[in-house]
Design an enzyme around this catalytic site. Structure first.
Site, PDB file in Angstrom:
ATOM      1  CB  ALA A 253      13.811  88.517 -87.410  1.00  0.00           C
ATOM      2  CE  LYS A 257      13.953  95.143 -92.443  1.00  0.00           C
ATOM      3  NZ  LYS A 257      14.258  94.519 -91.134  1.00  0.00           N
ATOM      4  CG  ASP A 274      14.858  85.783 -89.631  1.00  0.00           C
ATOM      5  OD1 ASP A 274      15.387  86.877 -89.892  1.00  0.00           O
ATOM      6  OD2 ASP A 274      15.450  84.861 -89.056  1.00  0.00           O
ATOM      7  CG  ASP A 319      17.857  95.568 -92.801  1.00  0.00           C
ATOM      8  OD1 ASP A 319      19.095  95.590 -92.967  1.00  0.00           O
ATOM      9  OD2 ASP A 319      17.305  96.103 -91.838  1.00  0.00           O
ATOM     10  CB  CYS A 372      22.987  98.012 -89.666  1.00  0.00           C
ATOM     11  SG  CYS A 372      23.231  96.301 -89.168  1.00  0.00           S
TER      12      CYS A 372
END
Length: 432
Positions: A253, A257, A274, A319, A372
């Site tokens: 989510a 990507k 997710d 991610d 991130c």
């Protein structure tokens, strides 16, 4: 009679009070507030005011406390929030003085603060005359986080602190199956939008200043999406997958990507999942707008036994949930809400997700781990520990184009080439 823009300032104060005083996340409160405004330009301005006020909150509060005979108390949280919004308009956003001051003072009346409207006016007029005193960006960071960043990036920490408090640019991703970046750039330029290509990113367009995305040509039709340049680069790590390859996007989510992969390689079989059902539904909306075909699943990627059918994947993208320390400029409430003890819990979750992903990857397959975050504990140290646990795991350096070299991965830092802070690691699974 209200001054134009009064309601917007009242909403800004409400959002900032919820975030700063009530501990709510910016994402949770901003969108409902925006929905109360009919004009997309007003919605964009509300967001800009709130983000600017949160990025500069420490500096604004220091000025406010220095200018007042005594600091505002807990009962004045709404008033402080309104003043932060007012300071942001005049300082960071450079809005027209008359409009910003008049609407903010009128908002004080609307909020039941008529007896303090004169004080609001006086403080905003002082900002007009004197400006907000400067302050070192490091002062905006909690001590534990400032220390961690300084330890991990001793020679670059000052630039990280400064870049994390700046207004970020807008990055667009052009749908490779519907247009090219060059063709779409020409459309933007014809519309008077300042933008440029990013030569190292095939599908990217860089806008130094944000614009309302819903008004962009082809946005509703999925021709273009918002995605930072760092995140767009992740697709390059899987560009050589053959048609029909099975890909798991384990924490997918809001779907950017997976959508990017399928825009480039529509023959991939992508399972985008997710743990949160609401976020999974948002992924479905992303895929519908962009016109890509992906399977969407709401499930826990760290617990394959509860959902996985046993078919191995050719590639896994993870991610992972992280501290978000690379995107503070986009999510400045991280500075308010992230706690040092959160990192230990995130490290455990990341390790569980990595180990679970590995069990679902075929020998010869590829795992792409990304965050991130800019904290080494979540990135290169996490990958190094994973390599120690799995003898069939081999790190593959993605190369200089992916940022600073780390022991096990590559790192972009906030603001470098206009990008967000982002970490990548590629791990190949060998046959034992």
């Amino acid at each position: 009679m209200d001054v134009p823009g009064t309601e917007l300032r009242v909403l800004a104060a409400g959002v900032l009070q919820d975030v700063c005083a009530n501990g709510r996340s910016l994402k949770a409160v901003l969108s409902p507030a925006q929905q109360q405004l009919g004009d997309s330009r007003d919605r964009a301005l509300l967001e800009a005011i709130c983000l600017a006020a949160l990025r500069q909150r420490g500096r604004y509060r220091r000025a406010l406390n220095g200018w007042m005979p005594r600091p505002l108390g807990a009962r004045d949280a709404d008033l402080e929030a309104l003043l932060l919004a007012g300071f942001a308009q005049l300082d960071a956003l450079k809005l027209a003085d008359h409009a910003a001051v008049s609407a903010t003072v009128q908002a004080a009346h609307r909020m039941g603060r008529s007896h303090q409207a004169g004080m609001v006016n006086a403080l905003l007029r002082r900002v007009q005359r004197e400006g907000i005193p400067p302050a070192s960006p490091i002062n905006a960071f909690p001590h534990w986080l400032a220390d961690a960043i300084a330890t991990d990036w001793p020679r670059l920490s000052d630039s990280i602190f400064a870049a994390s408090l700046e207004e970020p640019p807008l990055w667009l991703r052009v749908h490779a199956g519907k247009s090219t970046a060059a063709d779409y750039l020409a459309q933007l330029q014809q519309a008077g939008v300042v933008a440029e290509l990013a030569p190292e990113l095939a599908n990217a367009i860089y806008l130094p200043a944000a614009v309302p995305v819903t008004g962009l040509p082809g946005f509703a039709e999925g021709v273009v999406s918002v995605q930072d340049g760092s995140a767009q680069q992740l697709a390059d790590l899987l560009a050589d997958l053959p048609a029909g390859a099975r890909v798991l996007d384990a924490c997918a989510a809001p779907g950017g990507k997976s959508a990017h992969l399928l825009e480039r390689q529509p023959q991939l079989q992508v399972l985008a999942m997710d743990i949160d059902e609401r976020r999974a539904r948002r992924m479905g909306e992303t895929f519908a707008r962009t016109g890509v075909q992906a399977q969407v699943l709401a499930a826990d990627a760290s617990a394959p036994a509860t959902w996985w059918d046993g078919q191995l994947f050719d590639a896994v993208v993870l991610d992972a949930p992280c501290s978000a320390t690379g995107i503070i400029r986009r999510q400045p409430d991280v500075l308010l809400h992230r706690r040092e003890q959160d990192i230990a819990a995130l490290l455990q979750l990341q390790a569980r997700l990595l180990d679970a992903a590995w069990t679902m990857l075929r020998p010869g397959g590829r795992l792409v781990y990304a965050t991130c975050s800019i904290l080494r504990a979540e990135n290169t140290a996490q990958v190094a520990a994973f390599l120690q646990r799995h003898a069939d795991a081999v790190f593959a350096d993605p190369g200089e184009a992916f940022g600073h070299a780390c022991a096990a991965g590559r790192q972009w830092l906030p603001g470098e080439d206009g990008r967000d802070g982002f970490f990548y690691a590629v791990v190949n699974k060998i046959s034992q």
